[in-house]
Design a protein around this motif. Structure first.
Motif, short mmCIF file in Angstrom:
data_model
loop_
_atom_site.label_atom_id
_atom_site.label_comp_id
_atom_site.label_asym_id
_atom_site.label_seq_id
_atom_site.Cartn_x
_atom_site.Cartn_y
_atom_site.Cartn_z
N ALA A 63 0.85 -1.21 0.00
CA ALA A 63 0.00 0.00 0.00
C ALA A 63 0.87 1.25 0.00
CB ALA A 63 -0.91 0.00 1.22
N PRO A 64 0.57 2.21 -0.86
CA PRO A 64 1.31 3.47 -0.83
C PRO A 64 1.11 4.18 0.51
CG PRO A 64 -0.05 3.31 -2.81
CD PRO A 64 -0.43 2.18 -1.92
N LEU A 65 2.13 4.89 0.95
CA LEU A 65 2.06 5.61 2.22
C LEU A 65 0.87 6.57 2.24
CD1 LEU A 65 3.33 6.20 4.97
CD2 LEU A 65 4.79 7.90 3.85
N SER A 66 0.57 7.19 1.12
CA SER A 66 -0.57 8.13 1.06
C SER A 66 -1.88 7.44 1.41
CB SER A 66 -0.66 8.78 -0.32
OG SER A 66 -0.87 7.79 -1.32
N VAL A 67 -2.03 6.18 1.04
CA VAL A 67 -3.24 5.42 1.36
C VAL A 67 -3.33 5.18 2.87
CG1 VAL A 67 -4.37 3.18 1.09
CG2 VAL A 67 -3.41 4.34 -0.91
N VAL A 68 -2.23 4.79 3.45
CA VAL A 68 -2.21 4.52 4.89
C VAL A 68 -2.49 5.80 5.69
CG1 VAL A 68 -0.77 3.72 6.81
CG2 VAL A 68 -0.65 2.56 4.59
N VAL A 69 -1.88 6.91 5.27
CA VAL A 69 -2.02 8.17 5.99
C VAL A 69 -3.43 8.75 5.85
CG1 VAL A 69 -1.20 10.58 6.03
CG2 VAL A 69 0.44 8.70 5.87
N THR A 70 -4.04 8.61 4.69
CA THR A 70 -5.37 9.22 4.47
C THR A 70 -6.53 8.35 4.89
OG1 THR A 70 -5.46 8.42 2.18
CG2 THR A 70 -4.55 10.65 2.55
N SER A 71 -6.30 7.07 5.16
CA SER A 71 -7.44 6.21 5.51
C SER A 71 -8.21 6.67 6.75
CB SER A 71 -7.07 4.74 5.59
OG SER A 71 -5.86 4.52 6.19
#
Length: 185
Positions: A63-71
Motif C-alpha cells: 500500500a502506498p504511504l498516502s493510502v495509509v495516511v489518508t485512511s
C-alpha cells in the motif's frame, strides 16, 4: 415530452435491458449466479478465490504511504454518513407519509455483499463494507431527494446538469408555466 424525447427515453430503456443481459452473461462466465438473493459460485471457484487472497501483511506492504495516511480521514466520514442516513429515514417517515409520497426502500440502495468474496482479506472486505455503505447512503439520499423534488418542483433546469436522477426527464420543461399550474398533486 415530445415524441422524439419519448422515443429516446424508450431507446435508453431498451439499451439498459441489453446491458443487463450482457452483465448476466458475464456473471455466467465468471461462474456465479443469484439464488434467492444469495450468490452461488460454481464448484471450485471459491477455492480459487481463496488462493488469490492477499495476506494482510502483503496488502499493507504494497500500500502506498498516502493510502495509509489518508485512511483515517476517509473513515471519519462514517459519522456524518450515519447521521444523514438516520435523518433521511426519519425525514421520509414523517414527510412522505404526510404527502403520500411512496417511501424509498433503504435496502434497495444500501447493500452489503462484497465482503463475502473469498479473494478479499479482512481489510479489503472492510473497505468494501464502507464503500458499499457510503455509496448506498448517497444513492438512498438521492432517491429521497428526487421524490421530494418530483412532488414539490418537477421542473427541469435551464442549465444542463450532470447526471440527473431517473425522474428528471419526466419533469416539466423550464418555462412551462401552464404545465406547472395544471399538474396534479
Amino acid at each position: 415530452m415530445t415524441q422524439r424525447m419519448q422515443d429516446l427515453a424508450n431507446e435508453i430503456l431498451r439499451l439498459q435491458s441489453e446491458l443487463d443481459s450482457e452483465i448476466e452473461k458475464r456473471r455466467t462466465q465468471l461462474g456465479w449466479h443469484m439464488n434467492e438473493r444469495m450468490v452461488a459460485f460454481e464448484n471450485g471457484i471459491a477455492a480459487e478465490h481463496r488462493r488469490l487472497r492477499k495476506t494482510v501483511k502483503s496488502f499493507l506492504a504494497g500500500a502506498p504511504l498516502s493510502v495509509v495516511v489518508t485512511s483515517p480521514v476517509i473513515y471519519s466520514l462514517i459519522v456524518p454518513l450515519l447521521l444523514i442516513d438516520v435523518w433521511a429515514s426519519l425525514y421520509q417517515a414523517v414527510c412522505f407519509r404526510a404527502y403520500r409520497i411512496p417511501r424509498v426502500r433503504r435496502a434497495n440502495y444500501i447493500v452489503f455483499d462484497r465482503q463475502h468474496l473469498a479473494y478479499l482479506n479482512w481489510i479489503e472486505a472492510l473497505n468494501c463494507l464502507y464503500c458499499g455503505y457510503a455509496n448506498g447512503v448517497f444513492a438512498y439520499i438521492r432517491e429521497i431527494g428526487s421524490r421530494t423534488e418530483q412532488y414539490w418542483c418537477p421542473i427541469k433546469h435551464a442549465l444542463r446538469i450532470a447526471d440527473p436522477h431517473q425522474r428528471y426527464y419526466e419533469f416539466l420543461e423550464y418555462g412551462d408555466a401552464d404545465g406547472y399550474r395544471a399538474r396534479p398533486r
